[in-house]
Design a protein around this motif. Structure first.
Motif, PDB file in Angstrom:
ATOM      1  N   GLU A 131      20.428 -83.870  72.705  1.00 41.31           N
ATOM      2  CA  GLU A 131      19.481 -83.859  73.822  1.00 41.31           C
ATOM      3  C   GLU A 131      19.023 -82.426  74.088  1.00 41.31           C
ATOM      4  O   GLU A 131      19.859 -81.534  74.272  1.00 41.31           O
ATOM      5  CB  GLU A 131      20.111 -84.415  75.096  1.00 41.31           C
ATOM      6  CG  GLU A 131      19.107 -84.420  76.260  1.00 41.31           C
ATOM      7  CD  GLU A 131      19.729 -84.796  77.596  1.00 41.31           C
ATOM      8  OE1 GLU A 131      18.988 -84.827  78.593  1.00 41.31           O
ATOM      9  OE2 GLU A 131      20.955 -85.052  77.634  1.00 41.31           O
ATOM     10  N   PRO A 132      17.713 -82.178  74.165  1.00 37.75           N
ATOM     11  CA  PRO A 132      17.219 -80.840  74.517  1.00 37.75           C
ATOM     12  C   PRO A 132      17.296 -80.649  76.035  1.00 37.75           C
ATOM     13  O   PRO A 132      16.287 -80.726  76.745  1.00 37.75           O
ATOM     14  CB  PRO A 132      15.773 -80.865  74.015  1.00 37.75           C
ATOM     15  CG  PRO A 132      15.373 -82.303  74.096  1.00 37.75           C
ATOM     16  CD  PRO A 132      16.620 -83.103  73.810  1.00 37.75           C
ATOM     17  N   LYS A 133      18.495 -80.394  76.534  1.00 40.86           N
ATOM     18  CA  LYS A 133      18.726 -80.402  77.973  1.00 40.86           C
ATOM     19  C   LYS A 133      17.871 -79.386  78.725  1.00 40.86           C
ATOM     20  O   LYS A 133      17.347 -79.676  79.806  1.00 40.86           O
ATOM     21  CB  LYS A 133      20.214 -80.147  78.259  1.00 40.86           C
ATOM     22  CG  LYS A 133      21.132 -81.264  77.749  1.00 40.86           C
ATOM     23  CD  LYS A 133      22.588 -80.966  78.048  1.00 40.86           C
ATOM     24  CE  LYS A 133      23.494 -82.069  77.524  1.00 40.86           C
ATOM     25  NZ  LYS A 133      24.928 -81.780  77.783  1.00 40.86           N
ATOM     26  N   GLU A 134      17.746 -78.167  78.165  1.00 38.42           N
ATOM     27  CA  GLU A 134      16.959 -77.150  78.862  1.00 38.42           C
ATOM     28  C   GLU A 134      15.496 -77.567  78.951  1.00 38.42           C
ATOM     29  O   GLU A 134      14.844 -77.377  79.991  1.00 38.42           O
ATOM     30  CB  GLU A 134      17.085 -75.809  78.140  1.00 38.42           C
ATOM     31  CG  GLU A 134      18.488 -75.205  78.233  1.00 38.42           C
ATOM     32  CD  GLU A 134      18.546 -73.820  77.585  1.00 38.42           C
ATOM     33  OE1 GLU A 134      17.502 -73.348  77.082  1.00 38.42           O
ATOM     34  OE2 GLU A 134      19.641 -73.226  77.592  1.00 38.42           O
ATOM     35  N   SER A 135      14.984 -78.128  77.873  1.00 42.36           N
ATOM     36  CA  SER A 135      13.606 -78.606  77.887  1.00 42.36           C
ATOM     37  C   SER A 135      13.420 -79.730  78.889  1.00 42.36           C
ATOM     38  O   SER A 135      12.423 -79.767  79.639  1.00 42.36           O
ATOM     39  CB  SER A 135      13.212 -79.087  76.483  1.00 42.36           C
ATOM     40  OG  SER A 135      11.938 -79.688  76.485  1.00 42.36           O
ATOM     41  N   HIS A 136      14.371 -80.632  78.945  1.00 41.84           N
ATOM     42  CA  HIS A 136      14.300 -81.732  79.905  1.00 41.84           C
ATOM     43  C   HIS A 136      14.407 -81.217  81.341  1.00 41.84           C
ATOM     44  O   HIS A 136      13.747 -81.724  82.244  1.00 41.84           O
ATOM     45  CB  HIS A 136      15.396 -82.752  79.610  1.00 41.84           C
ATOM     46  CG  HIS A 136      15.108 -83.592  78.409  1.00 41.84           C
ATOM     47  ND1 HIS A 136      15.989 -84.551  77.935  1.00 41.84           N
ATOM     48  CD2 HIS A 136      14.040 -83.626  77.576  1.00 41.84           C
ATOM     49  CE1 HIS A 136      15.476 -85.131  76.869  1.00 41.84           C
ATOM     50  NE2 HIS A 136      14.298 -84.588  76.621  1.00 41.84           N
ATOM     51  N   ASP A 137      15.245 -80.211  81.556  1.00 44.42           N
ATOM     52  CA  ASP A 137      15.351 -79.610  82.896  1.00 44.42           C
ATOM     53  C   ASP A 137      14.024 -78.992  83.319  1.00 44.42           C
ATOM     54  O   ASP A 137      13.584 -79.156  84.461  1.00 44.42           O
ATOM     55  CB  ASP A 137      16.440 -78.538  82.921  1.00 44.42           C
ATOM     56  CG  ASP A 137      17.839 -79.114  83.073  1.00 44.42           C
ATOM     57  OD1 ASP A 137      17.967 -80.334  83.297  1.00 44.42           O
ATOM     58  OD2 ASP A 137      18.811 -78.332  82.957  1.00 44.42           O
ATOM     59  N   ARG A 138      13.397 -78.253  82.398  1.00 36.78           N
ATOM     60  CA  ARG A 138      12.114 -77.619  82.727  1.00 36.78           C
ATOM     61  C   ARG A 138      11.061 -78.672  83.063  1.00 36.78           C
ATOM     62  O   ARG A 138      10.283 -78.504  84.009  1.00 36.78           O
ATOM     63  CB  ARG A 138      11.644 -76.753  81.561  1.00 36.78           C
ATOM     64  CG  ARG A 138      12.436 -75.463  81.373  1.00 36.78           C
ATOM     65  CD  ARG A 138      11.720 -74.510  80.436  1.00 36.78           C
ATOM     66  NE  ARG A 138      11.580 -75.059  79.093  1.00 36.78           N
ATOM     67  CZ  ARG A 138      12.473 -74.903  78.123  1.00 36.78           C
ATOM     68  NH1 ARG A 138      13.594 -74.211  78.362  1.00 36.78           N
ATOM     69  NH2 ARG A 138      12.280 -75.415  76.918  1.00 36.78           N
ATOM     70  N   ALA A 139      11.053 -79.748  82.303  1.00 35.67           N
ATOM     71  CA  ALA A 139      10.088 -80.815  82.574  1.00 35.67           C
ATOM     72  C   ALA A 139      10.343 -81.451  83.936  1.00 35.67           C
ATOM     73  O   ALA A 139       9.397 -81.747  84.683  1.00 35.67           O
ATOM     74  CB  ALA A 139      10.166 -81.880  81.474  1.00 35.67           C
ATOM     75  N   ALA A 140      11.619 -81.647  84.269  1.00 39.43           N
ATOM     76  CA  ALA A 140      11.960 -82.250  85.561  1.00 39.43           C
ATOM     77  C   ALA A 140      11.541 -81.354  86.715  1.00 39.43           C
ATOM     78  O   ALA A 140      10.947 -81.828  87.699  1.00 39.43           O
ATOM     79  CB  ALA A 140      13.461 -82.535  85.625  1.00 39.43           C
ATOM     80  N   VAL A 141      11.830 -80.065  86.622  1.00 37.42           N
ATOM     81  CA  VAL A 141      11.472 -79.127  87.691  1.00 37.42           C
ATOM     82  C   VAL A 141       9.956 -79.085  87.864  1.00 37.42           C
ATOM     83  O   VAL A 141       9.431 -79.164  88.991  1.00 37.42           O
ATOM     84  CB  VAL A 141      12.021 -77.716  87.391  1.00 37.42           C
ATOM     85  CG1 VAL A 141      11.433 -76.694  88.367  1.00 37.42           C
ATOM     86  CG2 VAL A 141      13.542 -77.713  87.490  1.00 37.42           C
ATOM     87  N   ALA A 142       9.242 -78.973  86.755  1.00 35.39           N
ATOM     88  CA  ALA A 142       7.781 -78.897  86.834  1.00 35.39           C
ATOM     89  C   ALA A 142       7.202 -80.153  87.464  1.00 35.39           C
ATOM     90  O   ALA A 142       6.291 -80.086  88.306  1.00 35.39           O
ATOM     91  CB  ALA A 142       7.194 -78.686  85.437  1.00 35.39           C
ATOM     92  N   SER A 143       7.729 -81.300  87.082  1.00 33.02           N
ATOM     93  CA  SER A 143       7.221 -82.568  87.597  1.00 33.02           C
ATOM     94  C   SER A 143       7.532 -82.741  89.081  1.00 33.02           C
ATOM     95  O   SER A 143       6.674 -83.120  89.880  1.00 33.02           O
ATOM     96  CB  SER A 143       7.818 -83.719  86.789  1.00 33.02           C
ATOM     97  OG  SER A 143       7.252 -84.947  87.160  1.00 33.02           O
ATOM     98  N   LEU A 144       8.771 -82.450  89.470  1.00 31.45           N
ATOM     99  CA  LEU A 144       9.166 -82.607  90.873  1.00 31.45           C
ATOM    100  C   LEU A 144       8.402 -81.650  91.778  1.00 31.45           C
ATOM    101  O   LEU A 144       7.960 -82.030  92.868  1.00 31.45           O
ATOM    102  CB  LEU A 144      10.669 -82.370  91.011  1.00 31.45           C
ATOM    103  CG  LEU A 144      11.588 -83.427  90.387  1.00 31.45           C
ATOM    104  CD1 LEU A 144      13.037 -82.956  90.430  1.00 31.45           C
ATOM    105  CD2 LEU A 144      11.446 -84.766  91.101  1.00 31.45           C
ATOM    106  N   VAL A 145       8.251 -80.409  91.334  1.00 30.11           N
ATOM    107  CA  VAL A 145       7.539 -79.420  92.161  1.00 30.11           C
ATOM    108  C   VAL A 145       6.075 -79.792  92.301  1.00 30.11           C
ATOM    109  O   VAL A 145       5.515 -79.788  93.401  1.00 30.11           O
ATOM    110  CB  VAL A 145       7.685 -78.007  91.557  1.00 30.11           C
ATOM    111  CG1 VAL A 145       6.747 -77.022  92.258  1.00 30.11           C
ATOM    112  CG2 VAL A 145       9.133 -77.530  91.690  1.00 30.11           C
ATOM    113  N   SER A 146       5.419 -80.133  91.192  1.00 34.31           N
ATOM    114  CA  SER A 146       3.986 -80.415  91.240  1.00 34.31           C
ATOM    115  C   SER A 146       3.676 -81.662  92.055  1.00 34.31           C
ATOM    116  O   SER A 146       2.649 -81.725  92.729  1.00 34.31           O
ATOM    117  CB  SER A 146       3.433 -80.568  89.822  1.00 34.31           C
ATOM    118  OG  SER A 146       3.990 -81.699  89.176  1.00 34.31           O
ATOM    119  N   GLN A 147       4.570 -82.646  91.998  1.00 30.59           N
ATOM    120  CA  GLN A 147       4.317 -83.897  92.714  1.00 30.59           C
ATOM    121  C   GLN A 147       4.820 -83.881  94.148  1.00 30.59           C
ATOM    122  O   GLN A 147       4.407 -84.717  94.958  1.00 30.59           O
ATOM    123  CB  GLN A 147       4.979 -85.058  91.970  1.00 30.59           C
ATOM    124  CG  GLN A 147       4.421 -85.313  90.593  1.00 30.59           C
ATOM    125  CD  GLN A 147       2.945 -85.668  90.630  1.00 30.59           C
ATOM    126  OE1 GLN A 147       2.516 -86.570  91.348  1.00 30.59           O
ATOM    127  NE2 GLN A 147       2.157 -84.934  89.860  1.00 30.59           N
TER     128      GLN A 147
END
Length: 331
Positions: A131-147
């Motif tokens: 699992e690319p955990k760091e990549s998934h974390d970055r995607a989660a942060v970006a999505s949560l912040v933007s929404q």
């Protein structure tokens, strides 16, 4: 058409993943009530940290669940499966009963005995993708912040720029702010749902690319898909270039019961479209192991509806008609 056992498992798979996503969305909404627009940076940061910890935990559940699905699904389709995600050595064979037990454990469901539980299944050599955990974390942060937080911040900034708004404690402004915060909360909950399921979807996607037995992929919709997802499901399977070549190219038209030749189903969408998911979407993309027609009963029904709704139409006109049809029938 899918065999009954496989179709039932596919249905259970998206429902199990949906439960994970819905649970995360509910927690996101509950925690969102602690976000204070008057101390947005502090309360928003606390909410984001709490949500990221939750999403990381639920991503693991999604991934473990997806691996158990993949192992059982592959066994039902091919008579072969792959080793456990844990990497634990379990010998060279397993049984359908053991794979079903693993699936039941991962989904917290009660399993009833099946007549073929004792059927022996060979384990093929296989390396699970990390699992690319760091990549998934970055995607989660970006999505949560933007929404979430960013939407509230944008509303506050617009107020600061509006010289005619008057006092910020004005009743009209406060009502408008409350509505903006509620909207952002719902949007961020949808984003949290999607991010929690990212790991399971990614595992299936990456593992199936490594699996030499896979010949293609198909989109499985949830119980209430949008027009785009229903369209993807209605198009059945797409095949790898090798499978298409081995099968002699595109399928030939099939004769209908009344003796007339049916038109080919519409050309399939790109594989990249099959793995596109929007907030609140609980669809899944699953690998296929045979060039036999891969259609769930729901997908077959969507195919029939498309032919009826878009008869005589092409391109954008057909898509608009389809969208109106699905939106009018959604619950």
């Amino acid at each position: 058409m899918l065999r009954r056992a496989t179709a039932a498992l596919v249905e259970e798979h998206w429902q199990a993943q949906e439960r994970i996503g819905a649970n995360v969305a509910a927690h996101a909404l509950a925690q969102w009530s602690r976000v204070n627009p008057h101390s947005l940076e502090e309360s928003g940061s606390a909410w984001l940290a709490w949500m990221l910890a939750l999403i990381r935990r639920e991503r693991r559940r999604s991934r473990d669940q997806a691996a158990a699905f993949f192992r059982l699904y592959r066994a039902l389709e091919t008579g072969h499966t792959v080793p456990p995600l844990s990497g634990e050595y379990v010998g060279e064979t397993t049984t359908l009963g053991e794979l079903r037990e693993e699936w039941a454990d991962q989904t917290d469901t009660v399993r009833l005995p099946e007549p073929d539980d004792g059927e022996e299944i060979t384990l093929d050599g296989f390396d699970w993708p990390e699992e690319p955990k760091e990549s998934h974390d970055r995607a989660a942060v970006a999505s949560l912040v933007s929404q979430g937080v960013a939407k509230v911040r944008q509303h506050l900034d617009q107020v600061d720029d509006d010289q005619d708004r008057g006092r910020l404690d004005d009743g009209g402004f406060l009502q408008e702010l409350e509505e903006a915060v509620d909207t952002a909360g719902r949007s961020s909950a949808g984003a949290a749902d999607r991010e929690a399921l990212r790991a399971g979807r990614d595992l299936i996607d990456q593992a199936s690319k490594r699996d030499r037995r896979v010949v293609g992929w198909a989109r499985i919709t949830d119980g209430n898909p949008c027009a785009f997802c229903a369209m993807l499901a209605s198009r059945g399977a797409i095949y790898t270039s090798q499978a298409t070549a081995a099968g002699g190219g595109r399928r030939k038209p099939k004769d209908s019961p009344d003796g007339r030749v049916r038109a080919n189903r519409r050309p399939p969408v790109a594989r990249e479209d099959l793995t596109r998911y929007h907030n609140g979407c609980h669809c899944q993309t699953v690998p296929i192991y045979s060039r036999n027609d891969f259609m769930t009963p729901q997908a077959r029904d969507f195919d029939r509806q498309w032919q009826e709704v878009t008869r005589g139409m092409t391109g954008a006109e057909a898509r608009r008609a389809w969208r109106r049809h699905i939106e009018s029938s959604r619950s």
